[in-house]
Scaffold this motif. Structure first.
Motif, short mmCIF file in Angstrom:
data_model
loop_
_atom_site.label_atom_id
_atom_site.label_comp_id
_atom_site.label_asym_id
_atom_site.label_seq_id
_atom_site.Cartn_x
_atom_site.Cartn_y
_atom_site.Cartn_z
N TRP A 1 38.83 14.68 -3.28
CA TRP A 1 39.11 16.07 -3.57
C TRP A 1 38.52 16.94 -2.46
O TRP A 1 37.46 16.62 -1.91
N THR A 2 39.19 18.03 -2.15
CA THR A 2 38.67 19.04 -1.24
C THR A 2 38.69 20.37 -1.96
O THR A 2 39.27 20.51 -3.05
N GLU A 3 38.06 21.37 -1.38
CA GLU A 3 38.07 22.70 -1.99
C GLU A 3 39.49 23.19 -2.20
O GLU A 3 39.82 23.78 -3.23
N GLU A 4 40.34 22.93 -1.21
CA GLU A 4 41.73 23.40 -1.30
C GLU A 4 42.48 22.69 -2.43
O GLU A 4 43.18 23.33 -3.22
N LEU A 5 42.32 21.37 -2.52
CA LEU A 5 43.01 20.62 -3.57
C LEU A 5 42.49 21.00 -4.95
O LEU A 5 43.27 21.10 -5.91
#
Length: 860
Positions: A845-849
């Protein structure tokens, strides 16, 4: 978990934790048979392996063989600068899987053997009690160890040893033992537990405490641990300190300690780390665990391809020639303090990167304002590198003979259970890296211009001889002499120590003399008054710290007067120590001196934080004091920072009464606009209060647009605790039971990185307290735990292949309901649903996702 965003492999000093990027959820671990027959492809990373990474994938490259070499063969594989050479000190069969060592006063080497570490990729036998402490001796004086005896065995993953005058400290999670040989056979036959919280045996060994180092301050320091040790009048005591660093602790000639994260940067405690714990409301550093190297310094330069890192198939992890780009297993901090290498090496910072088979040498520089920096001594090259993939440098020491010693774990596999992924298993099995696992070496770095020094015989030295050794040019001799004098508690040394402190022409000898007097409880006020007038700034700074026990003495205020005057010392290091030490005393004189110090030197690095760390519960009153001072009426960036730090501490304290007083003071007629802006802008996350506090209308209706905007933001962040989080604050009895189970699991799997208080650690793990992803929808929190999360600051590994639904449910429920978090419980059914929805997910997971996922959840 403690994992780097840059590296592919996490090592707390020596022990690597591989990170799974693509996990087949619920699938059993790959066996050698399953792996066999699959071809290795190192030239085509999979699409989506590293979302958002724009660098091209590595080109195809040849991977050299990595056979297990004899020590003599391995010596031929090293690369060193001209004039240097590497010599073998010890090897198998004398030692097996060495990870740490200590020298006794007569030069014998006490070696920690972590024999149980990752003996197979599945880690199935990781808790076998096969670890040992062995003692190496050079019986013929040729500089090479030829005798090995077992002092202690039956240990599970031992990791630290410290030889004392009447016993030996041994660290093996969860214990630190004080052990003794009572009958002279060099076998430990008595052991007493002095700490039972030294890591968790079942947790990842990469994230457990490591190192036991006698500091100049006469405390025994460690890394990744919450206490220092000291024996006073025969009894062991502890001093709480922040949990910092990874594997190893270094110390310079002035007693400052150095640490690092697994992916860098290098870090230093410019002032003693225990000051940082004085004020839990202060979230800054203030000279503790300060980064001293830039991001560019994290780039490494191996001399062979290094595909055997867990994310080696991801874009950007390896160069096109297959070499590791940046630190991923940074460990083994050492400040060289010996006397048998060239002078330009003294005080240099050495650190190992076992994943890339190299040792970095960095030149340490101290600026006039007190900042410390470290930079690679060589352009696009390393001090020591090997073409042998099995060379795993995991610890580094300044030695009694004046040279530099390197501990080599010597093995093909470095990663720790349970994070060995299919990619790594393919490498391990197909390239034969799983065996042998019974090797180990200790090397010595020497220079052609001088020979190693003689072996010490300090255990039989007289008191005058030991005092003389405090002037030795080799730091190991000075440290050992100080320790022996303190442990002997020989009052006959006091007169000679006072003479050394007053008359030595070398500041480092004077410094050791003062700290040895402290260790003997023999310091006098007159000694410190004289030291405060010393020509050396390092001596004056030490004298300020050593004066702390006397600063509250109303019957003799000479030291308090002298220390408060030192707030205008011309040396930045002295002023910084004054900022820290005056926080130990709560007197009007001390506060006045701190206010003057900030008025004149707030722009000096670390000073604001050092002051704030000593003002627990007094930040509001101190801020009001400054606000009444004419010197603080004019706007200045440094003044705004001071007000912001103090106000932030008041908000963090979360006392509704004190927050209301702060806002009333801020809104008072005539208050300077910059002061209002500093206070209102000091809050960046929700403040959970026991009762409602409103922002005064004088602020929310201000004619100043910036003040109005900040007041509006603050108003939204002041919330009543019962309404905080994603849902109600109360847990059912069943949920509370789960949270209690979750606390125990959190300590095992999470606390080494995120910390017991949920505040996280720089370069390692983001805070969980107040995190929007912790307080958000419960299923989303569970998805993060299942798949891991990557950010610029840290990388959390996926736990879905390690923990079952009930365990994740318990941990998440605990985290969402502690440290001021007040969100709803997460049931095993919610975790099961989250697992089902993410089982085909590739990558972290990333901040964007996560933002996209949260938006979709809101839309539903």
């Amino acid at each position: 978990m403690k994992i780097s965003v840059i590296g592919s492999l996490v090592v707390v000093g020596t022990l690597a934790v591989a990170i799974s990027t693509v996990r087949l959820v619920g699938r059993a671990a790959d066996t050698p048979a399953e792996v066999a027959g699959r071809s290795l492809h190192f030239d085509r990373p999979s699409a989506g392996d590293n979302p958002g990474e724009e660098q091209p994938p590595p080109s195809g490259y040849a991977i050299p063989d990595a056979p297990a070499l004899t020590p003599e063969e391995a010596l031929k594989r090293f690369r060193l600068p001209a004039g240097y050479r590497i010599e073998l000190v010890a090897s198998e069969p004398l030692i097996n899987t060495p990870v740490a060592l200590d020298f006794d006063p007569d030069g014998r080497i006490w070696v920690v053997e972590m024999r149980g570490y990752q003996n197979n990729p599945d880690g199935s036998n990781r808790l076998e009690s096969v670890g040992r402490i062995v003692v190496l001796e050079d019986t013929d004086g040729d500089g090479r160890m030829d005798r090995s005896r077992v002092y202690m065995d039956g240990l599970v993953l031992p990791r630290a040893v410290k030889v004392l005058s009447d016993g030996v400290l041994v660290g093996a999670p969860p214990n630190v033992w004080f052990t003794r040989d009572t009958n002279g056979d060099l076998r430990a036959d008595e052991k007493v537990v002095i700490a039972s919280d030294y890591g968790v045996m079942e947790s990842n060994p990469a994230n457990a405490p490591g190192a036991l180092v006698w500091g100049m301050d006469n405390w025994i320091h460690s890394s990744v641990y919450s206490n220092h040790f000291r024996r006073i009048d025969g009894k062991w005591t502890k001093r709480p300190v922040p949990v910092l660093g990874h594997w190893g602790v270094g110390m310079d000639d002035f007693g400052r300690t150095y640490m690092n994260g697994n992916s860098g940067p290098m870090r230093a405690n410019v002032i003693a780390s225990h000051y940082h714990l004085r004020n839990p409301n202060f979230g800054g550093s203030g000279g503790v665990y300060e980064a001293i190297s830039s991001a560019e310094e994290n780039e490494v330069w191996p001399v062979r391809p290094t595909p055997g890192v867990n994310r080696g198939y991801m874009n950007g992890v390896l160069r096109r020639d297959g070499t590791l780009t940046k630190y991923t297993a940074c460990c083994a901090v050492a400040i060289f303090r010996g006397d048998r290498l060239p002078d330009d090496v003294r005080g240099n910072y050495f650190v190992a990167e076992p994943a890339a088979n190299l040792v970095r040498r960095s030149i340490v520089t101290e600026a006039g304002d007190g900042r410390i920096s470290a930079a690679n001594a060589y352009k696009k090259a390393e001090f020591l590198a090997s073409t042998d993939e099995r060379f795993r440098p995991v610890n580094i020491f300044s030695a009694p003979d004046g040279t530099l010693y390197i501990v080599d774990m010597y093995r093909g596999t470095l990663e720790s259970h349970p994070f060995v992924t299919t990619y790594l298993k393919r490498q391990i099995y197909e390239r034969g890296l799983d065996q042998p696992l019974d090797r180990g070496r200790i090397y010595r770095i020497v220079h052609e211009s001088m020979k190693p020094g003689p072996a010490p015989r300090m255990s039989r030295m007289s008191t005058p001889e030991l005092v003389g050794c405090l002037s030795h040019r080799n730091g190991w001799w000075r440290d050992t002499a100080q320790r022996l004098l303190v442990e002997r508690n020989d009052r006959a040394a006091v007169a000679a120590l006072r003479k050394l402190a007053a008359e030595s022409t070398w500041e480092i000898a004077r410094l050791h003399a003062l700290w040895t007097l402290e260790g003997l409880a023999a310091l006098r006020v007159d000694d410190l008054i004289a030291a405060l007038g010393d020509k050396s700034a390092k001596i004056r700074a030490a004298a300020v710290r050593l004066a702390e026990p006397w600063l509250g003495n109303r019957d003799d205020a000479r030291l308090l007067t002298a220390v408060t005057k030192a707030n205008e010392d011309p040396a930045s290091g002295v002023r910084l120590q004054v900022a820290a030490s005056l926080g130990e005393v709560k007197t009007p004189e001390a506060e006045a001196a701190l206010a003057t110090l900030l008025a004149h030197h707030a722009t000096q690095p670390y000073v604001i934080g050092a002051v704030a760390s000593g003002l627990k519960g007094r930040e509001l009153e101190f801020l009001q004091r400054l606000g009444q001072d004419r010197a603080w009426q004019e706007a200045a960036p440094s003044y705004e920072q001071v007000f912001g730090v103090l106000a932030s501490a008041v908000f963090t304290e979360a006392s509704a009464e004190r927050v209301n007083r702060l806002l009333s003071w801020t809104a008072a007629t005539g208050r300077a606009g910059w002061q209002r802006i500093a206070v209102l802008g000091s809050v960046s996350k929700p403040v959970r209060l026991s009762s409602q506090v409103s922002v005064p209308r004088e602020l929310s209706d201000s004619a100043d647009e910036r003040i109005r905007s900040l007041a509006s933001q603050l108003s939204r962040r002041l919330v009543v605790a019962e309404k905080a989080g994603a849902a109600g604050a109360r847990l059912t009895p069943t949920e509370l039971t789960a949270a209690n189970r979750g606390e125990k699991a959190y300590i095992v799997y999470c606390a080494q990185c995120h910390q017991a208080d949920g505040r996280g650690m720089p370069d390692t793990a983001l805070p969980l307290a107040g995190s929007k992803w912790v307080l958000g929808p419960g299923e989303l929190t569970a998805k993060i735990v299942l798949q891991g999360k990557q950010s610029k600051a840290a990388l959390m590994p996926p736990w879905g292949g390690v923990l079952d639904d009930a365990a994740i449910s318990a941990i998440v429920t605990y985290v969402r309901h502690h440290w001021g978090n007040n969100a709803s419980a997460v049931s095993p059914e919610m975790v099961r649903k989250a697992r089902s929805e993410t089982q085909t997910m590739s990558g972290f997971w990333t901040e964007e996702l996560l933002a996209q996922e949260a938006a979709q959840a809101d839309a539903k």
